[in-house]
Design an enzyme around this catalytic site. Structure first.
Site, short mmCIF file in Angstrom:
data_model
loop_
_atom_site.label_atom_id
_atom_site.label_comp_id
_atom_site.label_asym_id
_atom_site.label_seq_id
_atom_site.Cartn_x
_atom_site.Cartn_y
_atom_site.Cartn_z
N HIS A 284 0.77 -1.04 -0.12
CA HIS A 284 0.06 -0.01 0.14
C HIS A 284 0.98 1.09 0.04
O HIS A 284 2.07 1.01 0.45
CB HIS A 284 -0.93 0.06 1.19
CG HIS A 284 -1.77 1.07 1.34
ND1 HIS A 284 -1.75 2.37 1.89
CD2 HIS A 284 -3.26 0.98 1.33
CE1 HIS A 284 -2.55 2.88 1.82
NE2 HIS A 284 -3.79 2.32 1.56
N GLN B 172 -4.09 -4.89 7.09
CA GLN B 172 -5.15 -5.81 6.77
C GLN B 172 -4.89 -7.24 7.78
O GLN B 172 -6.18 -7.62 7.94
CB GLN B 172 -5.03 -6.27 5.40
CG GLN B 172 -5.26 -5.02 4.42
CD GLN B 172 -6.49 -4.59 4.38
OE1 GLN B 172 -7.45 -5.36 4.65
NE2 GLN B 172 -6.79 -3.36 3.93
N ASP C 35 3.59 -4.18 7.90
CA ASP C 35 2.11 -3.19 7.93
C ASP C 35 1.26 -4.24 8.29
O ASP C 35 0.78 -4.99 7.36
CB ASP C 35 2.19 -2.61 6.37
CG ASP C 35 0.92 -2.00 6.19
OD1 ASP C 35 -0.05 -2.10 7.09
OD2 ASP C 35 0.52 -1.43 5.10
N CYS D 291 -4.68 2.43 -3.62
CA CYS D 291 -3.39 2.84 -3.18
C CYS D 291 -2.38 1.97 -2.95
O CYS D 291 -1.50 1.69 -2.30
CB CYS D 291 -3.73 3.33 -1.52
SG CYS D 291 -4.79 4.61 -1.43
N LYS E 117 -10.29 -0.19 10.23
CA LYS E 117 -10.35 -1.43 9.64
C LYS E 117 -10.63 -2.75 10.35
O LYS E 117 -11.25 -3.77 10.18
CB LYS E 117 -9.22 -1.93 8.94
CG LYS E 117 -8.60 -0.90 7.65
CD LYS E 117 -7.63 -1.27 6.82
CE LYS E 117 -7.18 -0.20 6.16
NZ LYS E 117 -7.64 0.35 5.12
#
Ligand SMILES: Cc1ncc(COP(=O)(O)O)c(C=O)c1O
Length: 415
Positions: free
Chosen positions: A129, A211, A208, A372, A234
């Protein structure tokens, strides 16, 4: 729509926790398949935040009066809940930021400029991303001698571990920054293995988890992550709060990023000394109500159980893999062995924006564009973008069937 109980948990009951799922769009029941962008909020989160504002709100860490102390306790309790959620050793290893993007920028500025040495490289991947890509380009472009490398992504949409090894081999990489789950391909990366390879090469690793933390049980200690970031909105929590986990000794060695109130030890007109982590990295009034919301969201998913959420999602992924490829002209991007509930696809002869507008008319919310992740779209030859369906814990198999059916109709319509 199929809202029957699955063997994993009672979806009908879960869906009742999310007031927005009862709304209609263009007169149709809402089929929300954009949780990867931002998930819907359960009543427990909404009510916890409202309750906090109605009964226990004041600024934190400042006032020696009852309300401020109560608000401070709630804020710090959210930190402890986050620590437990991530399996971190200490609450002081949890820094609250405004989102994942801010957390990664914090590391890029503080660790990148303050700890990394000229001649070292950041190693990220083609799968990222922009939040885990642009900050590293900015660091490279700051002309302080930090370079940037990219790990290749295979045709299946997995991290090319041979390429990772090759790019670590000269010992010049100081930091590896890689997604734990792609927001386009759904690929879950082998975090523990990546961490091991990184450490053997003498570097540190940031994941990261924007998600992954939503779809999987994450244990930063088991993975041996040096830094791990995620974003509350999220995870069924509010916007405005994100999390940076950092190993204590790394945070202790890092200079502050933003300066201001709350991050100091003492200030004179001549000089300032800084508070220890995490306060050192939380300048200004923090996201007080949002922390309460994050805490409620963590409690909510923990009560359902992350293993159950993961199992439900595996069932949805299997269902989507059975149903979506049957749609004529549909091409799913990537096809990783280990994947979560995010599917980006193209449809022959239909532009993603047209498709998503068509689906919206039927109450189906999906995302169109490049999500993104422009370099990844270039890598897979879909520069024009894709349509993305992403699942939440409230997603039903019936919603996936409806998506497939309406995509088929869209193809006929646009032909
Ligand atoms: C993989 C990944 N990383 C980072 C982000 C950025 O999250 P935020 O906008 O909350 O900072 C997202 C959001 O879409 C994402 O999917």
């Amino acid at each position: 729509m199929d809202t029957i109980a699955t063997p994993i948990f009672d979806l009908t009951r879960i869906r009742r926790d999310f007031p927005i799922l009862a709304t209609k769009v263009h007169g149709k029941p809402l089929t929300f398949l954009d949780s990867g962008a931002s998930a819907q909020k359960p009543r427990a989160v909404i009510e916890a935040m409202t309750r906090s504002m109605e009964t226990a709100y004041a600024n934190v860490h400042r006032g020696a009066y009852h309300l401020s102390e109560t608000a401070t306790e709630s804020y710090e309790a959210a930190r402890v809940a986050t620590q437990r959620f991530l399996g971190a050793a200490e609450a002081e290893e949890i820094v609250f930021t405004s989102n994942s993007t801010a957390a990664i920028n914090l590391v890029a500025h503080s660790y990148g400029r303050g700890v990394m040495q000229p001649g070292q490289f950041v190693l990220t991947s083609e799968m990222e991303h922009h939040a885990n890509l642009v900050p590293w380009q900015m660091l490279r472009d700051a002309n302080i001698g930090i370079g940037l490398r990219y790990v290749r992504v295979t045709e299946r949409g997995e991290i090319d571990l041979n390429d990772l090894a090759a790019k670590l081999a000269d010992g010049k990489v100081g930091l590896v920054a890689i997604t734990h789950m792609s927001n386009v391909l759904g690929t879950v990366t082998p975090a523990a293995q990546i961490a091991r390879m990184t450490h053997e090469a003498g570097a540190k690793v940031l994941f990261d988890g924007s998600q992954a933390a939503v779809h999987r049980h994450v244990d930063v200690t088991a993975i041996d992550a040096d830094f791990y970031v995620f974003t509350a909105h999220k995870l069924y929590g509010p916007t405005g709060i994100g999390v940076l986990y950092g190993k204590r000794k790394l945070l202790d060695a890092m200079p502050p990023f933003l300066g201001g109130g709350d991050m100091i030890e003492s200030v004179t007109l001549e000089r300032t000394t800084y508070a220890a982590a995490p306060a050192r990295f939380e300048a200004g009034t923090p996201p007080i109500i949002e922390a309460v919301g994050l805490h409620a969201a963590i409690d909510y998913v923990t009560n359902i159980g992350m293993p159950a959420i993961e199992a439900h999602e595996r069932a949805l992924v299997d269902h989507a893999m059975a149903v979506l490829p049957q749609v004529e002209g549909l091409r799913i991007i990537g096809g990783a062995q280990d994947r979560g509930g995010v599917f980006a696809f193209s449809l022959d002869g239909v532009h993603p924006h047209d498709l998503s507008t068509f689906l919206d008319r039927h109450g189906i919310a999906v995302r169109a564009g490049r999500h993104c992740a422009e370099p990844l779209h270039t890598r897979f030859g879909v520069e024009g973008g894709t349509t993305r369906a992403s699942f939440g814990l409230y997603t039903t198999p019936g919603e996936i069937d409806l998506l497939a059916q309406k995509i088929t109709e869209a193809r006929r319509f646009f032909a």
